[in-house]
Design a protein around this motif. Structure first.
Motif, mmCIF file in Angstrom:
data_model
loop_
_atom_site.group_PDB
_atom_site.id
_atom_site.type_symbol
_atom_site.label_atom_id
_atom_site.label_comp_id
_atom_site.label_asym_id
_atom_site.label_seq_id
_atom_site.Cartn_x
_atom_site.Cartn_y
_atom_site.Cartn_z
ATOM 1 N N SER A 132 17.190 2.902 4.822
ATOM 2 C CA SER A 132 17.917 4.103 5.221
ATOM 3 C C SER A 132 19.315 4.093 4.608
ATOM 4 N N GLY A 133 19.973 2.932 4.653
ATOM 5 C CA GLY A 133 21.299 2.816 4.056
ATOM 6 C C GLY A 133 21.267 2.933 2.547
ATOM 7 N N MET A 134 20.227 2.368 1.918
ATOM 8 C CA MET A 134 20.088 2.462 0.463
ATOM 9 C C MET A 134 19.890 3.906 0.031
ATOM 10 N N ILE A 135 19.052 4.621 0.755
ATOM 11 C CA ILE A 135 18.789 6.025 0.432
ATOM 12 C C ILE A 135 20.073 6.845 0.534
ATOM 13 N N ALA A 136 20.892 6.522 1.531
ATOM 14 C CA ALA A 136 22.111 7.300 1.776
ATOM 15 C C ALA A 136 23.089 7.252 0.607
ATOM 16 N N VAL A 137 23.050 6.168 -0.180
ATOM 17 C CA VAL A 137 24.028 6.027 -1.263
ATOM 18 C C VAL A 137 23.404 6.124 -2.654
ATOM 19 N N SER A 138 22.093 6.329 -2.720
ATOM 20 C CA SER A 138 21.422 6.306 -4.017
ATOM 21 C C SER A 138 21.150 7.713 -4.543
ATOM 22 N N PRO A 139 21.542 7.997 -5.801
ATOM 23 C CA PRO A 139 21.217 9.284 -6.409
ATOM 24 C C PRO A 139 19.778 9.340 -6.913
ATOM 25 N N VAL A 140 19.092 8.190 -6.948
ATOM 26 C CA VAL A 140 17.698 8.146 -7.382
ATOM 27 C C VAL A 140 16.831 7.649 -6.235
ATOM 28 N N GLU A 141 15.535 7.799 -6.400
ATOM 29 C CA GLU A 141 14.620 7.477 -5.312
ATOM 30 C C GLU A 141 14.620 5.990 -4.985
ATOM 31 N N VAL A 142 14.585 5.683 -3.694
ATOM 32 C CA VAL A 142 14.445 4.320 -3.200
ATOM 33 C C VAL A 142 13.002 4.145 -2.741
ATOM 34 N N THR A 143 12.369 3.057 -3.170
ATOM 35 C CA THR A 143 10.977 2.790 -2.838
ATOM 36 C C THR A 143 10.850 1.383 -2.267
ATOM 37 N N VAL A 144 9.654 1.057 -1.793
ATOM 38 C CA VAL A 144 9.396 -0.256 -1.204
ATOM 39 C C VAL A 144 8.101 -0.810 -1.775
ATOM 40 N N GLY A 170 12.863 7.480 5.667
ATOM 41 C CA GLY A 170 13.106 8.326 4.505
ATOM 42 C C GLY A 170 12.376 7.931 3.240
ATOM 43 N N ILE A 171 11.584 6.871 3.292
ATOM 44 C CA ILE A 171 10.815 6.436 2.126
ATOM 45 C C ILE A 171 9.648 7.397 1.905
ATOM 46 N N ARG A 172 9.428 7.748 0.630
ATOM 47 C CA ARG A 172 8.336 8.654 0.282
ATOM 48 C C ARG A 172 7.360 8.032 -0.709
ATOM 49 N N ARG A 173 7.709 6.875 -1.265
ATOM 50 C CA ARG A 173 6.836 6.247 -2.257
ATOM 51 C C ARG A 173 6.843 4.740 -2.044
ATOM 52 N N MET A 174 5.640 4.150 -1.982
ATOM 53 C CA MET A 174 5.500 2.713 -1.735
ATOM 54 C C MET A 174 4.380 2.134 -2.588
ATOM 55 N N THR A 175 4.494 0.843 -2.873
ATOM 56 C CA THR A 175 3.418 0.090 -3.512
ATOM 57 C C THR A 175 2.983 -1.002 -2.554
ATOM 58 N N ILE A 176 1.674 -1.112 -2.354
ATOM 59 C CA ILE A 176 1.137 -2.077 -1.395
ATOM 60 C C ILE A 176 0.298 -3.107 -2.142
ATOM 61 N N HIS A 177 0.728 -4.373 -2.079
ATOM 62 C CA HIS A 177 -0.086 -5.471 -2.593
ATOM 63 C C HIS A 177 -1.178 -5.730 -1.555
ATOM 64 N N ALA A 178 -2.433 -5.621 -1.974
ATOM 65 C CA ALA A 178 -3.555 -5.602 -1.038
ATOM 66 C C ALA A 178 -3.962 -6.981 -0.534
ATOM 67 N N ARG A 179 -3.003 -7.894 -0.448
ATOM 68 C CA ARG A 179 -3.248 -9.215 0.125
ATOM 69 C C ARG A 179 -2.184 -9.524 1.167
ATOM 70 N N LYS A 180 -2.548 -10.323 2.150
ATOM 71 C CA LYS A 180 -1.531 -10.901 3.010
ATOM 72 C C LYS A 180 -0.805 -11.996 2.242
#
Length: 334
Positions: A132-144, A170-180
């Protein structure tokens, strides 16, 4: 010096993330990305992970500089302190990256001791505060980028809760590694291979969160597998296969966008890289800094063994070593 984004050189980030090359420590440096970009104009590339403390307190030019031709390019940051991540994001945004990604997936000891990476799957509320804090200050998209869970967590319960909190932050894009990730008892390498893949769970997350742009990562080794996942998912991230077999993965990658590949074969890529390598050597760089990323370019092709051997044995040499490696390849048929 920070780089200004050149809009006319950028490809839409959402489209680019249809296929991305995973951030890989000690591998996906700028030289590697220049090589990968030579083969694909479309794929989204990622930096190695850079920690937030390093960005705030370290040599920013050395850590953040990149070649303008690497776009579209995402910076992956590691950290868990919301204020520090906010500051690092503000600094990094000035460098002209197309995306800033938070690492919630790396299982290495180094990451655990710093309280970031996969261990953060245990503290989703803290991650939500960070992004949330990263998004607040970033002019580009923040992802996880995350795992499906860690240790004894029940992934089917943990993952949807985690995604829900990321969406609320506020995240809209994520990548999920399909392993624990098993934080105790498995090495980082084993964590990339031993925990079973659960693609059905990741696919189910796309159905449960249709508004999120979700990419799947882990164990995907070729474009055929990528195409199969893209019938369900928004994107596919490929890691080791793109590094060890770059032509097989990236040489034809632009076809996923119905765009012609930049080159017809791997030999053309090698020839196109030659001026880049010469310029690198003239600036005082070492041959190995480029060619270590290119050893798998001719994987499975006649002469591949001689190519790799010549480059490896002559890693301290000059362009003559590169040319000798090219000479190991089978002649082009008329």
């Amino acid at each position: 010096m920070p780089k200004q984004v050149q809009n006319d050189n950028l490809i839409n980030k959402i489209n680019a993330s249809k296929l991305s090359v995973a951030p890989m420590m000690d591998w996906t440096d700028s030289n590697c990305r220049v090589f990968h970009r030579m083969m694909s104009r479309r794929a989204l590339l990622y930096t190695e992970m850079v920690t937030a403390p390093a960005i705030v307190h370290g040599d920013r030019g050395r850590l953040l500089d990149f070649d303008a031709g690497e776009h579209p390019l995402a910076l992956q940051i590691g950290g868990s302190d919301p204020a520090e991540l906010r500051q690092a994001t503000r600094i990094a945004a000035d460098w002209g990256y197309d995306e800033i990604n938070l690492n919630v997936g790396c299982p290495s000891d180094r990451v655990q001791s710093g309280c970031f990476g996969a261990v953060l799957m245990k503290t989703p509320d803290l991650v939500a505060e960070c992004v949330s804090g990263m998004i607040a200050v970033s002019p580009v998209e923040v992802t996880v980028k995350c795992r499906i869970g860690v240790d004894d967590q029940q992934a089917a319960d943990v993952l949807p809760d985690f995604l829900g909190k990321m969406r609320q932050a506020g995240i809209r894009r994520m990548t999920i590694h399909a392993r624990k990730a098993w934080l105790q008892g498995l090495s980082p390498r084993e964590n990339r291979e031993v925990p079973p893949l659960d693609y059905p769970l990741v696919h189910a997350m796309k159905r449960e969160f249709p508004d999120l742009h979700l990419s799947v990562n882990g164990g995907i080794s070729d474009l055929e597998a990528a195409r199969a996942h893209l019938t369900v998912m928004d994107g596919v991230m490929i890691g080791r296969a793109a590094y060890h077999q770059p032509w097989q993965v990236l040489g034809q990658a632009d076809l996923l966008w119905d765009s012609p590949p930049p080159f017809e074969d791997a030999r053309q890529v090698a020839q196109a890289m030659r001026p880049r390598i010469i310029a690198h050597l003239e600036r005082g760089g070492r041959l190995h800094q480029f060619t270590r990323h290119m050893l798998g370019l001719f994987h499975g092709q006649p002469g591949a063994r001689g190519w790799k051997r010549t480059l490896s044995e002559g890693s301290g040499g000059g362009i003559e070593v590169y040319d000798a490696a090219l000479a190991q390849l089978a002649p082009v048929e008329a």
